[in-house]
Design an enzyme around this catalytic site. Structure first.
Site, mmCIF file in Angstrom:
data_model
loop_
_atom_site.group_PDB
_atom_site.id
_atom_site.type_symbol
_atom_site.label_atom_id
_atom_site.label_comp_id
_atom_site.label_asym_id
_atom_site.label_seq_id
_atom_site.Cartn_x
_atom_site.Cartn_y
_atom_site.Cartn_z
ATOM 1 N N GLN A 134 0.859 -1.196 0.000
ATOM 2 C CA GLN A 134 0.000 0.000 0.000
ATOM 3 C C GLN A 134 0.893 1.243 0.000
ATOM 4 O OE1 GLN A 134 -3.512 -0.587 2.972
ATOM 5 N NE2 GLN A 134 -1.816 -1.847 3.710
ATOM 6 N N ASN A 135 2.176 1.025 0.194
ATOM 7 C CA ASN A 135 3.095 2.161 0.297
ATOM 8 C C ASN A 135 3.398 2.740 -1.084
ATOM 9 O OD1 ASN A 135 3.157 1.540 2.995
ATOM 10 N ND2 ASN A 135 5.074 0.381 2.877
ATOM 11 N N HIS B 19 -1.476 1.512 -4.315
ATOM 12 C CA HIS B 19 -1.855 2.917 -4.203
ATOM 13 C C HIS B 19 -0.940 3.834 -5.008
ATOM 14 C CE1 HIS B 19 -3.869 1.845 -0.101
ATOM 15 N NE2 HIS B 19 -4.568 1.438 -1.139
ATOM 16 N N CYS C 158 -3.732 15.871 -19.697
ATOM 17 C CA CYS C 158 -3.414 14.862 -20.745
ATOM 18 C C CYS C 158 -3.082 13.494 -20.144
ATOM 19 C CB CYS C 158 -2.241 15.360 -21.605
ATOM 20 S SG CYS C 158 -0.671 15.320 -20.731
ATOM 21 N N CYS D 114 3.269 22.088 -13.295
ATOM 22 C CA CYS D 114 2.422 21.919 -14.482
ATOM 23 C C CYS D 114 3.133 21.090 -15.548
ATOM 24 C CB CYS D 114 2.048 23.276 -15.066
ATOM 25 S SG CYS D 114 0.961 24.200 -13.969
ATOM 26 N N CYS E 167 1.982 20.302 -21.430
ATOM 27 C CA CYS E 167 0.752 20.634 -22.178
ATOM 28 C C CYS E 167 0.041 21.821 -21.521
ATOM 29 C CB CYS E 167 -0.193 19.422 -22.237
ATOM 30 S SG CYS E 167 -1.229 19.246 -20.762
ATOM 31 N N SER F 58 -2.484 -1.099 9.239
ATOM 32 C CA SER F 58 -3.578 -0.985 10.220
ATOM 33 C C SER F 58 -4.823 -1.702 9.714
ATOM 34 C CB SER F 58 -3.907 0.503 10.449
ATOM 35 O OG SER F 58 -4.287 1.078 9.193
ATOM 36 N N ASN G 29 2.757 -6.592 13.575
ATOM 37 C CA ASN G 29 2.313 -5.232 13.859
ATOM 38 C C ASN G 29 2.527 -4.983 15.345
ATOM 39 O OD1 ASN G 29 0.848 -2.791 14.204
ATOM 40 N ND2 ASN G 29 -0.332 -3.278 12.362
HETATM 41 C C1 BV8 Z 1 -11.855 2.879 -3.262
HETATM 42 C C2 BV8 Z 1 -2.884 7.890 -0.765
HETATM 43 C C3 BV8 Z 1 -13.591 2.365 -4.635
HETATM 44 C C4 BV8 Z 1 -1.523 7.629 -1.188
HETATM 45 C C5 BV8 Z 1 -4.244 6.394 0.535
HETATM 46 C C6 BV8 Z 1 -16.342 2.720 4.589
HETATM 47 C C7 BV8 Z 1 -16.088 1.361 4.731
HETATM 48 C C8 BV8 Z 1 -15.176 0.699 3.899
HETATM 49 C C9 BV8 Z 1 -14.510 1.410 2.891
HETATM 50 C C10 BV8 Z 1 -14.755 2.756 2.766
HETATM 51 C C11 BV8 Z 1 -15.652 3.412 3.596
HETATM 52 N N1 BV8 Z 1 -15.677 4.709 3.224
HETATM 53 C C12 BV8 Z 1 -14.831 4.896 2.189
HETATM 54 C C13 BV8 Z 1 -14.286 3.711 1.894
HETATM 55 C C14 BV8 Z 1 -13.295 3.439 0.847
HETATM 56 C C15 BV8 Z 1 -11.929 3.942 1.262
HETATM 57 C C16 BV8 Z 1 -11.547 3.399 2.618
HETATM 58 O O1 BV8 Z 1 -11.184 2.243 2.742
HETATM 59 N N2 BV8 Z 1 -11.626 4.262 3.656
HETATM 60 C C17 BV8 Z 1 -11.275 3.809 4.990
HETATM 61 C C18 BV8 Z 1 -10.438 4.865 5.682
HETATM 62 C C19 BV8 Z 1 -12.573 3.503 5.740
HETATM 63 N N3 BV8 Z 1 -11.031 3.408 0.263
HETATM 64 C C20 BV8 Z 1 -10.836 4.113 -0.865
HETATM 65 O O2 BV8 Z 1 -11.320 5.188 -1.088
HETATM 66 C C21 BV8 Z 1 -9.988 3.405 -1.907
HETATM 67 N N4 BV8 Z 1 -10.676 3.464 -3.151
HETATM 68 O O3 BV8 Z 1 -12.390 2.230 -2.408
HETATM 69 O O4 BV8 Z 1 -12.412 3.118 -4.439
HETATM 70 C C22 BV8 Z 1 -14.460 3.116 -5.500
HETATM 71 C C23 BV8 Z 1 -14.046 4.292 -6.090
HETATM 72 C C24 BV8 Z 1 -14.913 4.940 -6.918
HETATM 73 C C25 BV8 Z 1 -16.170 4.398 -7.145
HETATM 74 C C26 BV8 Z 1 -16.557 3.221 -6.523
HETATM 75 C C27 BV8 Z 1 -15.718 2.571 -5.696
HETATM 76 C C28 BV8 Z 1 -8.657 4.130 -2.085
HETATM 77 C C29 BV8 Z 1 -7.776 3.817 -0.915
HETATM 78 C C30 BV8 Z 1 -6.396 4.459 -1.125
HETATM 79 C C31 BV8 Z 1 -6.365 5.736 -0.383
HETATM 80 N N5 BV8 Z 1 -5.036 6.310 -0.471
HETATM 81 N N6 BV8 Z 1 -3.172 7.174 0.482
HETATM 82 C C32 BV8 Z 1 -0.601 8.295 -0.220
HETATM 83 O O5 BV8 Z 1 -0.599 9.534 -0.159
HETATM 84 O O6 BV8 Z 1 0.091 7.545 0.471
HETATM 85 S S1 BV8 Z 1 -4.584 5.525 1.943
HETATM 86 C C33 BV8 Z 1 -3.321 5.607 3.089
HETATM 87 O O7 BV8 Z 1 -3.650 4.635 4.066
HETATM 88 C C34 BV8 Z 1 -1.963 5.154 2.551
HETATM 89 O O8 BV8 Z 1 -1.924 4.984 1.163
HETATM 90 C C35 BV8 Z 1 -1.732 3.798 3.201
HETATM 91 O O9 BV8 Z 1 -1.252 2.916 2.255
HETATM 92 C C36 BV8 Z 1 -3.103 3.419 3.595
HETATM 93 C C37 BV8 Z 1 -3.195 2.381 4.673
HETATM 94 O O10 BV8 Z 1 -2.448 2.803 5.792
HETATM 95 P P1 BV8 Z 1 -1.323 1.774 6.342
HETATM 96 O O11 BV8 Z 1 -0.358 1.517 5.253
HETATM 97 O O12 BV8 Z 1 -1.989 0.595 6.971
HETATM 98 O O13 BV8 Z 1 -0.602 2.670 7.421
HETATM 99 P P2 BV8 Z 1 -1.181 3.076 8.844
HETATM 100 O O14 BV8 Z 1 -0.433 4.269 9.294
HETATM 101 O O15 BV8 Z 1 -2.679 3.119 8.797
HETATM 102 O O16 BV8 Z 1 -0.794 1.827 9.773
HETATM 103 C C38 BV8 Z 1 0.566 1.579 10.041
HETATM 104 C C39 BV8 Z 1 0.575 0.340 10.906
HETATM 105 O O17 BV8 Z 1 1.930 -0.055 11.114
HETATM 106 C C40 BV8 Z 1 -0.040 0.566 12.265
HETATM 107 O O18 BV8 Z 1 -0.956 -0.499 12.539
HETATM 108 C C41 BV8 Z 1 1.156 0.499 13.237
HETATM 109 O O19 BV8 Z 1 0.809 -0.154 14.454
HETATM 110 C C42 BV8 Z 1 2.122 -0.350 12.476
HETATM 111 N N7 BV8 Z 1 3.536 -0.062 12.719
HETATM 112 C C43 BV8 Z 1 4.120 1.157 12.934
HETATM 113 N N8 BV8 Z 1 5.457 1.008 13.057
HETATM 114 C C44 BV8 Z 1 5.726 -0.327 12.904
HETATM 115 C C45 BV8 Z 1 4.507 -1.008 12.697
HETATM 116 N N9 BV8 Z 1 4.441 -2.338 12.537
HETATM 117 C C46 BV8 Z 1 5.604 -3.038 12.574
HETATM 118 N N10 BV8 Z 1 6.809 -2.456 12.764
HETATM 119 C C47 BV8 Z 1 6.907 -1.116 12.921
HETATM 120 N N11 BV8 Z 1 8.104 -0.571 13.117
HETATM 121 ZN ZN ZN Z 2 -0.400 17.322 -19.754
#
Ligand code: BV8
Ligand code: ZN
Length: 242
Positions: free
Chosen positions: A90-91, A108, A119, A136, A139, A178, A202
């Site tokens: 997801q990164n 992602h 474009c 920008c 284009c 998460s 985790n």
């Molecule tokens: C989509 C952009 C369909 C890139 C990101 C209600 C219910 C279910 C779903 C939804 C809902 N409402 C909306 C939705 C859909 C939504 C969603 O899931 N929302 C959630 C919040 C409820 N999903 C979407 O919108 C996706 N698209 O569904 O489209 C669609 C579309 C159109 C028409 C019809 C259908 C798009 C999802 C992508 C969003 N983009 N980011 C960027 O800038 O990075 S999401 C963002 O969170 C990041 O990309 C990241 O990848 C993602 C997940 O986070 P994690 O990677 O898990 O990181 P996090 O910080 O959360 O957790 C870190 C974990 O590591 C923690 O648990 C911690 O304890 C642990 N940790 C920390 N240090 C360590 C460790 N573990 C081990 N060792 C360590 N050292």
């Molecule tokens: Zn362009």
């Protein structure tokens, strides 16, 4: 893990935490200060493109100093040692590729590329010109980061490969995620329901914890190399004896 020859791994921001990159949720999560929809959605970008570009440029500057950590390197080794290995992330930070992973399913997108709103051309080169702080395209169109925002579809081909790998694997690792964002968060459940041995690495519990077979409450930089060594010990020796 003996005999597990089809391995799938889903990584999240937690695997890059030890490389110095902030995670999104959890104690030090960057989302704590901002609402994700403000910074990682088309609505948020259209409302305040400068703020969103400031955030992505800040993340790019931190990433410029970041190096893969032992967890990234262990997964790259595992890929070459394992008959069937699928790395799903997801990164958007590109650290898996920097560590030597050859095939990475980036659900992602990537922070290293920009996409033109007019474009749709994608490029990782320096933008040719700026409108204030907004880069920008040649284009004339405005550029956005080449990542998947909330409400946007994930790349179809990448997502279907990730679903297939989660269904077919016999060992699934969920590392540093998460398990909050869909559809990525459905992958560990699919693996579990398909009969794979599922291990979650985790520091905290997640919605996936109770259905994982094992939850290793350890830093990814420690647990992933240890798991790789355990796997290779009981599989490489087995294959040497066959
Ligand atoms: C989509 C952009 C369909 C890139 C990101 C209600 C219910 C279910 C779903 C939804 C809902 N409402 C909306 C939705 C859909 C939504 C969603 O899931 N929302 C959630 C919040 C409820 N999903 C979407 O919108 C996706 N698209 O569904 O489209 C669609 C579309 C159109 C028409 C019809 C259908 C798009 C999802 C992508 C969003 N983009 N980011 C960027 O800038 O990075 S999401 C963002 O969170 C990041 O990309 C990241 O990848 C993602 C997940 O986070 P994690 O990677 O898990 O990181 P996090 O910080 O959360 O957790 C870190 C974990 O590591 C923690 O648990 C911690 O304890 C642990 N940790 C920390 N240090 C360590 C460790 N573990 C081990 N060792 C360590 N050292
Ligand atoms: Zn362009």
């Amino acid at each position: 893990m003996a005999g597990k020859r089809n391995v799938a791994v889903l990584t999240g921001a937690g695997i890059s935490a030890e490389s110095g990159l902030g995670t999104f949720r959890g104690k030090e999560g960057i989302w704590n200060k901002m609402r994700p929809e403000e910074l990682a959605s088309m609505e948020g970008f259209m409302a305040n493109p400068e703020l969103v570009w400031e955030w992505y440029n800040y993340r790019r500057s931190v990433l410029a100093e970041a190096k893969p950590n032992p967890a990234h390197h262990a997964l790259a080794k595992w890929e070459s040692a394992c008959p069937k290995f699928t790395l799903i992330t997801q990164n958007v930070d590109g650290l898996h590729q920097m560590a030597g992973s050859k095939s990475v399913l980036e659900l992602h997108g990537s922070i290293k590329i920009n996409r033109c709103l007019s474009c749709a051309q994608e490029s990782s080169d320096e933008p040719v010109r700026y409108e204030g702080k907004i880069p920008c395209c040649s284009c004339g169109g405005r550029l956005r980061p080449g990542v998947v925002w909330f409400g946007e579809m994930l790349p179809e081909a990448v997502l279907s490969q990730a679903f297939r790998a989660s269904t077919e694997c016999d060992l699934f690792l969920a590392v540093g995620t998460s398990a909050a964002v869909y559809p990525a968060a459905s992958l560990p459940e699919i693996a579990f329901e398909s009969g794979a041995l599922t291990i979650e690495i985790n520091l905290e519990h997640t919605p996936f914890t109770e259905s994982a077979h094992f939850h290793l409450a350890a830093q990814a930089g420690l647990a992933v190399p240890a798991l790789y060594h355990a796997w290779s010990h009981c599989n490489m020796t087995a294959s040497n004896n066959t």
